[in-house]
Structures are given as structure tokens and as C-alpha cells.
Design an enzyme around this catalytic site. Sequence first.
Site, PDB file in Angstrom:
ATOM      1  N   ASP A 104     -16.597 -38.580  40.723  1.00  0.00           N
ATOM      2  CA  ASP A 104     -17.768 -39.442  40.592  1.00  0.00           C
ATOM      3  C   ASP A 104     -17.434 -40.921  40.737  1.00  0.00           C
ATOM      4  O   ASP A 104     -16.302 -41.355  40.510  1.00  0.00           O
ATOM      5  CB  ASP A 104     -18.405 -39.242  39.209  1.00  0.00           C
ATOM      6  CG  ASP A 104     -19.186 -37.951  39.103  1.00  0.00           C
ATOM      7  OD1 ASP A 104     -19.080 -37.109  40.013  1.00  0.00           O
ATOM      8  OD2 ASP A 104     -19.891 -37.780  38.097  1.00  0.00           O
ATOM      9  N   HIS A 249     -13.054 -38.666  38.191  1.00  0.00           N
ATOM     10  CA  HIS A 249     -13.591 -39.898  38.764  1.00  0.00           C
ATOM     11  C   HIS A 249     -12.603 -40.503  39.753  1.00  0.00           C
ATOM     12  O   HIS A 249     -11.388 -40.412  39.552  1.00  0.00           O
ATOM     13  CB  HIS A 249     -13.894 -40.920  37.663  1.00  0.00           C
ATOM     14  CG  HIS A 249     -14.934 -40.467  36.691  1.00  0.00           C
ATOM     15  ND1 HIS A 249     -14.650 -39.599  35.651  1.00  0.00           N
ATOM     16  CD2 HIS A 249     -16.269 -40.734  36.619  1.00  0.00           C
ATOM     17  CE1 HIS A 249     -15.770 -39.361  34.975  1.00  0.00           C
ATOM     18  NE2 HIS A 249     -16.758 -40.040  35.539  1.00  0.00           N
TER      19      HIS A 249
END
Length: 284
Positions: A104, A249
Site C-alpha cells: 500500500d 507497504h
Amino acid sequence: MKKDQMTPGRRALLRGAAVFGLAATAGCAATERPGTPAPAAPTASGGAAAGGPPAARAQAPSAYRLQPMAGNGPPHAARRMPRVRREPILRMDGKDRTMVLTFDDGPDPRYTPGILQTLRRHDVRAMFFVCGEMAADNRDLLREMADDGHLIGNHTWSHPLLPKMSRSAMRVEIERTCEVVEEAVGEPPAWFRAPYGAWNRNAFQLGAELGMEPLAWTVDTLDWTEPGTRTIVRRVRAGAAPGVVVLSHDAGGNRSQSVDALRTYLPELLDAGYRITVPSRHGI
């Protein structure tokens, strides 16, 4: 989004956002790192509060729209409209010991290339839920993702707390990112992930209207806390199981630990017989 450190106030806000996200839907039982501090409230114009970029506050809704199913619309006009869900998808079909890796907040030129390199080395596909403000400045990385067969999902423009926004402001956040992705790779995203894991009815409805399925996660590495490479690897090992969706991430802070951890746990998962793959681009 682009700052590598979070103040204590931001961490406190994250904890509040996580609680809000848990209350927002029965299906989302994890907490995601904030790429930017969540806005306290929408502005009178319906845009993000002071933490968001000026464009997100003042710009009129994007011209991007999912065109009617019939007629002479653009290439994406014939996309299947997914049903409006009441909670996000948490896991995939685990047949053949499949797992899904997701990243992400990017793309970030400091960390995303290292992740792409490792995935390429092992011939593995993953999902990248990108923020529009990052994607707009790194379209070459979007094209590299698409060329390698990865799926690009929508993670809004500036990573706001969606349930605090008006429907019109939320639409701008989502549509602008759809537009950037489509301009870069030729087709809009088919998957959507709410920042902080905080969903509400408007988020599900708008995502479906724009042809996207809502995806959450099963295993949260909590890599945004920078717990150390070994800890991230240990969390993936402990959570590995058929059908799980792993959250990591590739932006939003120092993600060197996330890059290093992938180099360790990915070959281990493959050696253990897991097939790392992505769902169908147009749904489950």
C-alpha cells in the site's frame, strides 16, 4: 504521506482511526498505517481537511466516470459492475495453497523498485494499492507494475479517513486515482482498499459504481511501525495459510525493512509450497 516520521499526535490519531475502522464494518479486523494524518472533518466545500493537498480540497469532481454499459463509451465501458458489498473481502480462495501479497501507499521510487525486483526474480505477481498523489509523480513505476503483470488497486488520492468525508469529497479522492492509473497503464483499477481499513456505505457504493471490488487483508505485517526486518518476516511466517492476503507497504515512511523482509519470506513461502498469485482482475 511523504514524510518519513510520524509525530506522537499522528500515532494517537491512527489509534482512533483504527477503532473507527473496526466500527465501520464487521468484516475488517485489522489496522493499517496512515500514509497521511486523517482529516478531523471535511471542509465546507466537501474536500479533505487541511492535511490534504489543495487540489483535493478545491478541485471539482474529476471527469472520470464509469461509462454506461451500452453505447460508444471508452474501452472500459464494458466492465462488469460488481455488487455493492457490506464488508470488504478479507481472503481469497485458498485452493492450490495460494496466497496474495499486497503493498500500500506507493509507488515510492526509493522502495517500490526493490520490491518489484524481488517479485520479478521469483516470477511472482502481487497487488499494489496506490495513492494518486504518489502515482501521479511516478507513472513509470505504474507502467512497470503493469508490464510485470501485477494488479494496481485504488487506495484513494491522499489517504484520508473516508467515513469522515462527504460523499462528493470521497468520490473525488477515488476518481482522481482511477484516472491517473488509467492514463498511465491504459485501464482503471478493478480493486479498491480504504485507507486505515475504515469503510462505510458510501465507500462500498462508490467503489462498486466505479467497477472495483473492496479488498482488505488477513495478515497485517505492521511494517509501518518499522519493527525490524526479522519481526516482519516472523509475522508473515506465522500468518501464512491458504487464501490469506498479506498487507505490507512500499511507501509512507522508511520502508527499507519491508523491502528486505520480502527478500527473505518470499522464497521461504515458495519453498513451503505456497503459490503467490493475484485474483482475477475483474473480480473473484
